[in-house]
Motif scaffolding. Structure first.
Motif, PDB file in Angstrom:
ATOM      1  N   HIS A 121       0.730  -1.254  -0.007  1.00  0.00           N
ATOM      2  CA  HIS A 121      -0.046   0.226   0.021  1.00  0.00           C
ATOM      3  C   HIS A 121       0.925   1.442  -0.107  1.00  0.00           C
ATOM      4  CE1 HIS A 121       0.630  -0.033   4.495  1.00  0.00           C
ATOM      5  NE2 HIS A 121       0.601   1.391   4.308  1.00  0.00           N
ATOM      6  N   PRO A 122       0.361   2.255  -0.546  1.00  0.00           N
ATOM      7  CA  PRO A 122       1.100   3.632  -0.442  1.00  0.00           C
ATOM      8  C   PRO A 122       0.945   4.279   0.573  1.00  0.00           C
ATOM      9  CG  PRO A 122      -0.906   3.755  -1.967  1.00  0.00           C
ATOM     10  CD  PRO A 122      -0.789   2.375  -1.445  1.00  0.00           C
ATOM     11  N   PHE A 123       2.193   4.752   1.311  1.00  0.00           N
ATOM     12  CA  PHE A 123       1.910   5.550   2.374  1.00  0.00           C
ATOM     13  C   PHE A 123       2.362   6.963   2.241  1.00  0.00           C
ATOM     14  CE2 PHE A 123       5.927   3.176   2.882  1.00  0.00           C
ATOM     15  CZ  PHE A 123       6.893   4.243   3.060  1.00  0.00           C
ATOM     16  N   HIS A 124       3.141   7.134   1.060  1.00  0.00           N
ATOM     17  CA  HIS A 124       3.118   8.742   1.022  1.00  0.00           C
ATOM     18  C   HIS A 124       3.431   8.903  -0.761  1.00  0.00           C
ATOM     19  CE1 HIS A 124       6.130  12.466   0.514  1.00  0.00           C
ATOM     20  NE2 HIS A 124       4.762  12.523   1.165  1.00  0.00           N
ATOM     21  N   TYR A 125       2.849   9.953  -1.361  1.00  0.00           N
ATOM     22  CA  TYR A 125       2.690  10.075  -2.506  1.00  0.00           C
ATOM     23  C   TYR A 125       2.591  11.662  -3.051  1.00  0.00           C
ATOM     24  CZ  TYR A 125       0.252  10.821  -7.260  1.00  0.00           C
ATOM     25  OH  TYR A 125      -0.163  11.077  -8.639  1.00  0.00           O
ATOM     26  N   VAL A 126       3.452  12.081  -4.016  1.00  0.00           N
ATOM     27  CA  VAL A 126       3.540  13.306  -4.391  1.00  0.00           C
ATOM     28  C   VAL A 126       3.365  13.665  -5.613  1.00  0.00           C
ATOM     29  CG1 VAL A 126       4.856  15.620  -4.336  1.00  0.00           C
ATOM     30  CG2 VAL A 126       4.983  14.132  -2.351  1.00  0.00           C
ATOM     31  N   HIS A 127       2.847  14.425  -6.589  1.00  0.00           N
ATOM     32  CA  HIS A 127       2.674  14.696  -7.788  1.00  0.00           C
ATOM     33  C   HIS A 127       2.705  16.165  -8.153  1.00  0.00           C
ATOM     34  CE1 HIS A 127       0.508  15.140 -11.802  1.00  0.00           C
ATOM     35  NE2 HIS A 127       1.507  14.365 -12.091  1.00  0.00           N
ATOM     36  N   ARG A 128       3.570  16.481  -8.781  1.00  0.00           N
ATOM     37  CA  ARG A 128       3.601  18.121  -8.976  1.00  0.00           C
ATOM     38  C   ARG A 128       3.854  18.342 -10.191  1.00  0.00           C
ATOM     39  NH1 ARG A 128       7.528  21.117  -9.891  1.00  0.00           N
ATOM     40  NH2 ARG A 128       8.250  23.146  -9.266  1.00  0.00           N
ATOM     41  N   VAL A 129       2.895  19.391 -10.941  1.00  0.00           N
ATOM     42  CA  VAL A 129       3.095  19.522 -12.247  1.00  0.00           C
ATOM     43  C   VAL A 129       4.165  20.805 -12.558  1.00  0.00           C
ATOM     44  CG1 VAL A 129       1.582  20.613 -13.998  1.00  0.00           C
ATOM     45  CG2 VAL A 129       0.522  19.333 -12.530  1.00  0.00           C
ATOM     46  N   ARG A 130       5.000  20.264 -13.356  1.00  0.00           N
ATOM     47  CA  ARG A 130       6.230  21.046 -13.825  1.00  0.00           C
ATOM     48  C   ARG A 130       5.662  22.463 -14.479  1.00  0.00           C
ATOM     49  NH1 ARG A 130      10.986  19.028 -17.967  1.00  0.00           N
ATOM     50  NH2 ARG A 130      12.227  20.958 -17.533  1.00  0.00           N
ATOM     51  N   GLY A 131       6.292  23.558 -14.019  1.00  0.00           N
ATOM     52  CA  GLY A 131       6.032  24.665 -14.442  1.00  0.00           C
ATOM     53  C   GLY A 131       4.901  25.459 -13.895  1.00  0.00           C
TER      54      GLY A 131
END
Length: 185
Positions: free
Chosen positions: A158-168
């Motif tokens: 199971h995921p316990f940490h996730y980050v998604h950042r859109v460039r720019g």
């Protein structure tokens, strides 16, 4: 009498600036290589998802915090999801019940029945895997190199940490998750 030679000038300062330049290059490249090395790859996600399918519990309580940044606006939502026999039976967001299994709503009373309009498949660890997978597919199809990283439990995946950042942009989503294994109802 021979002509006196001019005093020899030291070139040690050139070596100092060469070392300084090399350290500056390392200081710029090290974070770049580090960030590239922690990027989530589809095969890592597939392996974690497979571990979850094989070893994940069918009864668990999932608590997670979702921080979303859109421009200068930051939003934070805290979720509690109770999953029994692989299906979400209770979903609470910021202390508000957004889903309650109809069987449990019947036990709780007729006033609760109106809460069951939300789709329970949108919640739980499997839904989180689907969301991560969708973000990776969208990044790939758009051709953007967005920053996406996730950490998975080594035992059940199971995921316990996730980050998604859109460039720019300042657009960013971050999850912090905690699972508690629960007995069946």
């Amino acid at each position: 009498m021979p002509a006196a030679l001019p005093p020899r000038q030291s070139c040690r300062w050139v070596g100092f600036f060469v070392v300084l330049f090399l350290l500056a290059v390392v200081a710029v490249l090290a974070p770049l290589f580090y960030n590239l090395s922690i990027q989530l790859r589809p095969e890592q996600l597939a392996a974690a998802k497979q571990r979850w399918l094989e070893q994940g519990p069918s009864n668990y309580d999932l608590e997670y915090l979702v921080r979303t940044m859109h421009g200068d606006q930051e939003e934070e939502n805290a979720y509690l999801v109770q999953v029994r026999d692989g299906q979400a039976v209770l979903v609470v967001c910021n202390s508000d019940v957004v889903y309650l299994d109809p069987a449990l709503a019947f036990v709780a009373g007729s006033g609760i029945l109106g809460l069951s309009s939300e789709d329970p498949r949108l919640y739980g660890v499997s839904a989180l895997f689907d969301a991560i997978e969708a973000a990776l597919r969208q990044d790939e199809s758009s051709g953007q190199r967005n920053f996406t990283t996730a950490q998975f439990d080594p035992k059940d995946g199971h995921p316990f940490h996730y980050v998604h950042r859109v460039r720019g942009t300042r657009e960013r989503v971050e999850w912090h998750l905690k699972i508690t294994h629960s007995p069946s109802l």
